[in-house]
Design a protein around this motif. Structure first.
Motif, PDB file in Angstrom:
ATOM      1  N   THR A   1       0.847  -1.184   0.000  1.00 49.06           N
ATOM      2  CA  THR A   1       0.000   0.000   0.000  1.00 49.06           C
ATOM      3  C   THR A   1       0.885   1.237   0.000  1.00 49.06           C
ATOM      4  OG1 THR A   1      -1.704  -1.177   1.231  1.00 49.06           O
ATOM      5  CG2 THR A   1      -1.836   1.211   1.220  1.00 49.06           C
ATOM      6  N   THR A   2       0.573   2.203  -0.881  1.00 47.84           N
ATOM      7  CA  THR A   2       1.351   3.419  -1.024  1.00 47.84           C
ATOM      8  C   THR A   2       0.432   4.634  -1.011  1.00 47.84           C
ATOM      9  OG1 THR A   2       2.964   2.260  -2.387  1.00 47.84           O
ATOM     10  CG2 THR A   2       2.981   4.635  -2.522  1.00 47.84           C
ATOM     11  N   CYS A   3       0.811   5.671  -0.278  1.00 48.58           N
ATOM     12  CA  CYS A   3       0.072   6.933  -0.298  1.00 48.58           C
ATOM     13  C   CYS A   3       0.336   7.624  -1.646  1.00 48.58           C
ATOM     14  CB  CYS A   3       0.522   7.834   0.845  1.00 48.58           C
ATOM     15  SG  CYS A   3      -0.381   9.393   0.915  1.00 48.58           S
ATOM     16  N   ILE A   4      -0.727   8.132  -2.280  1.00 52.85           N
ATOM     17  CA  ILE A   4      -0.582   8.723  -3.612  1.00 52.85           C
ATOM     18  C   ILE A   4      -0.947  10.213  -3.633  1.00 52.85           C
ATOM     19  CG2 ILE A   4      -0.866   6.548  -4.848  1.00 52.85           C
ATOM     20  CD1 ILE A   4      -3.803   7.356  -5.342  1.00 52.85           C
ATOM     21  N   ASN A   5      -1.097  10.840  -2.495  1.00 53.49           N
ATOM     22  CA  ASN A   5      -1.491  12.254  -2.460  1.00 53.49           C
ATOM     23  C   ASN A   5      -0.525  13.160  -3.225  1.00 53.49           C
ATOM     24  OD1 ASN A   5      -3.423  11.221  -0.704  1.00 53.49           O
ATOM     25  ND2 ASN A   5      -3.489  13.128   0.449  1.00 53.49           N
ATOM     26  N   ASP A   6       0.764  12.869  -3.176  1.00 53.51           N
ATOM     27  CA  ASP A   6       1.744  13.711  -3.867  1.00 53.51           C
ATOM     28  C   ASP A   6       1.570  13.689  -5.380  1.00 53.51           C
ATOM     29  OD1 ASP A   6       2.813  14.386  -1.441  1.00 53.51           O
ATOM     30  OD2 ASP A   6       4.520  13.024  -1.589  1.00 53.51           O
ATOM     31  N   ALA A   7       0.951  12.664  -5.911  1.00 49.97           N
ATOM     32  CA  ALA A   7       0.758  12.556  -7.365  1.00 49.97           C
ATOM     33  C   ALA A   7      -0.580  13.143  -7.809  1.00 49.97           C
ATOM     34  CB  ALA A   7       0.857  11.093  -7.792  1.00 49.97           C
ATOM     35  N   ILE A   8      -1.425  13.553  -6.876  1.00 48.02           N
ATOM     36  CA  ILE A   8      -2.725  14.140  -7.211  1.00 48.02           C
ATOM     37  C   ILE A   8      -2.573  15.654  -7.161  1.00 48.02           C
ATOM     38  CG2 ILE A   8      -5.133  14.354  -6.515  1.00 48.02           C
ATOM     39  CD1 ILE A   8      -4.886  11.553  -5.291  1.00 48.02           C
ATOM     40  N   LEU A   9      -2.664  16.299  -8.325  1.00 44.71           N
ATOM     41  CA  LEU A   9      -2.418  17.723  -8.398  1.00 44.71           C
ATOM     42  C   LEU A   9      -3.692  18.564  -8.454  1.00 44.71           C
ATOM     43  CD1 LEU A   9       0.567  17.633 -10.894  1.00 44.71           C
ATOM     44  CD2 LEU A   9       0.602  17.687  -8.399  1.00 44.71           C
ATOM     45  N   LYS A  10      -4.828  17.944  -8.744  1.00 44.15           N
ATOM     46  CA  LYS A  10      -6.089  18.695  -8.789  1.00 44.15           C
ATOM     47  C   LYS A  10      -7.242  17.755  -8.483  1.00 44.15           C
ATOM     48  CE  LYS A  10      -6.447  18.021 -13.754  1.00 44.15           C
ATOM     49  NZ  LYS A  10      -6.521  18.606 -15.057  1.00 44.15           N
ATOM     50  N   SER A  11      -8.410  18.322  -8.190  1.00 44.10           N
ATOM     51  CA  SER A  11      -9.591  17.500  -7.907  1.00 44.10           C
ATOM     52  C   SER A  11     -10.091  16.855  -9.190  1.00 44.10           C
ATOM     53  CB  SER A  11     -10.742  18.316  -7.344  1.00 44.10           C
ATOM     54  OG  SER A  11     -10.357  19.459  -6.735  1.00 44.10           O
ATOM     55  N   GLY A  12     -10.906  15.840  -9.003  1.00 44.18           N
ATOM     56  CA  GLY A  12     -11.513  15.161 -10.149  1.00 44.18           C
ATOM     57  C   GLY A  12     -10.910  13.789 -10.379  1.00 44.18           C
ATOM     58  N   GLU A  13     -11.160  13.288 -11.576  1.00 47.77           N
ATOM     59  CA  GLU A  13     -10.664  11.947 -11.919  1.00 47.77           C
ATOM     60  C   GLU A  13      -9.148  11.956 -12.050  1.00 47.77           C
ATOM     61  OE1 GLU A  13     -12.544  10.157 -15.286  1.00 47.77           O
ATOM     62  OE2 GLU A  13     -14.553  10.510 -14.505  1.00 47.77           O
ATOM     63  N   GLN A  14      -8.554  10.854 -11.649  1.00 47.66           N
ATOM     64  CA  GLN A  14      -7.103  10.669 -11.726  1.00 47.66           C
ATOM     65  C   GLN A  14      -6.820   9.467 -12.620  1.00 47.66           C
ATOM     66  OE1 GLN A  14      -5.403  13.109 -10.019  1.00 47.66           O
ATOM     67  NE2 GLN A  14      -7.437  13.800  -9.421  1.00 47.66           N
ATOM     68  N   GLU A  15      -5.677   9.466 -13.254  1.00 48.25           N
ATOM     69  CA  GLU A  15      -5.288   8.351 -14.129  1.00 48.25           C
ATOM     70  C   GLU A  15      -4.328   7.432 -13.387  1.00 48.25           C
ATOM     71  OE1 GLU A  15      -2.198   8.073 -17.641  1.00 48.25           O
ATOM     72  OE2 GLU A  15      -4.049   9.053 -18.304  1.00 48.25           O
ATOM     73  N   VAL A  16      -4.681   6.165 -13.316  1.00 53.57           N
ATOM     74  CA  VAL A  16      -3.828   5.152 -12.697  1.00 53.57           C
ATOM     75  C   VAL A  16      -3.390   4.184 -13.790  1.00 53.57           C
ATOM     76  CG1 VAL A  16      -3.711   3.267 -11.022  1.00 53.57           C
ATOM     77  CG2 VAL A  16      -4.992   5.336 -10.468  1.00 53.57           C
ATOM     78  N   ALA A  17      -2.096   3.951 -13.878  1.00 47.56           N
ATOM     79  CA  ALA A  17      -1.552   3.026 -14.883  1.00 47.56           C
ATOM     80  C   ALA A  17      -0.633   2.024 -14.197  1.00 47.56           C
ATOM     81  CB  ALA A  17      -0.787   3.795 -15.952  1.00 47.56           C
ATOM     82  N   VAL A  18      -0.593   0.825 -14.755  1.00 52.94           N
ATOM     83  CA  VAL A  18       0.246  -0.246 -14.223  1.00 52.94           C
ATOM     84  C   VAL A  18       1.053  -0.826 -15.377  1.00 52.94           C
ATOM     85  CG1 VAL A  18       0.295  -2.460 -13.030  1.00 52.94           C
ATOM     86  CG2 VAL A  18      -1.512  -0.826 -12.520  1.00 52.94           C
ATOM     87  N   LYS A  19       2.355  -0.973 -15.174  1.00 52.82           N
ATOM     88  CA  LYS A  19       3.209  -1.668 -16.137  1.00 52.82           C
ATOM     89  C   LYS A  19       3.619  -2.987 -15.503  1.00 52.82           C
ATOM     90  CE  LYS A  19       5.299   2.225 -18.554  1.00 52.82           C
ATOM     91  NZ  LYS A  19       6.573   2.873 -18.904  1.00 52.82           N
ATOM     92  N   LEU A  20       3.319  -4.088 -16.191  1.00 50.79           N
ATOM     93  CA  LEU A  20       3.661  -5.421 -15.690  1.00 50.79           C
ATOM     94  C   LEU A  20       4.869  -5.959 -16.438  1.00 50.79           C
ATOM     95  CD1 LEU A  20       0.114  -7.027 -15.447  1.00 50.79           C
ATOM     96  CD2 LEU A  20       1.460  -5.993 -13.628  1.00 50.79           C
ATOM     97  N   TYR A  21       5.705  -6.685 -15.727  1.00 48.74           N
ATOM     98  CA  TYR A  21       6.902  -7.291 -16.306  1.00 48.74           C
ATOM     99  C   TYR A  21       6.965  -8.750 -15.885  1.00 48.74           C
ATOM    100  CZ  TYR A  21       8.303  -2.412 -16.796  1.00 48.74           C
ATOM    101  OH  TYR A  21       8.344  -1.075 -17.106  1.00 48.74           O
TER     102      TYR A  21
END
Length: 126
Positions: free
Chosen positions: A81-101
């Motif tokens: 589990t990771t806090c993601i507040n630093d990556a949220i710059l404005k209100s509304g929908e956020q984009e989450v992406a995952v790269k698998l290897y």
């Protein structure tokens, strides 16, 4: 002798105070930069987290194009589990992406592609 020493210390302190109070009080550059910024007036300041449970793969997690976590250790079934507040710059929908290897070389064999058991579960919580 003791009185003379105390008297000289007293004179030195007075001289220091008078010298310091005569200095100009110019704003530091950092104070100038933030002088017009108003403090945040939110009713609450929620914390957002992203949780990832994976097996059989390595991964990187991105929120709004910014990497928030990566896992490249062979640890078997793993949740993080990771806090993601630093990556949220404005209100509304956020984009989450995952790269698998794929795992690559393990102690037992080499995995250049994903196995049928490889999976990841992502959950964003508040």
């Amino acid at each position: 002798m003791h009185k003379a020493f105390l008297y000289s210390v007293y004179l030195f302190c007075m001289l220091l105070v008078l010298t310091a109070s005569g200095q100009a009080t110019e704003m530091r550059p950092i104070d100038k930069l933030y002088s017009n910024i108003q403090p945040l007036q939110y009713k609450s300041m929620p914390q957002y987290f992203i949780e990832a449970d994976q097996i059989g793969c390595f991964y990187e997690l991105y929120v709004n194009g910014r990497m928030v976590f990566k896992l490249f250790k062979q640890v078997g079934l793993m949740g993080h589990t990771t806090c993601i507040n630093d990556a949220i710059l404005k209100s509304g929908e956020q984009e989450v992406a995952v790269k698998l290897y794929p795992l690559g070389q393990t102690e037992v064999e080499r995995f250049d592609t994903f196995t049928k058991n490889a999976k990841i579960k992502i959950e964003v919580t508040k």
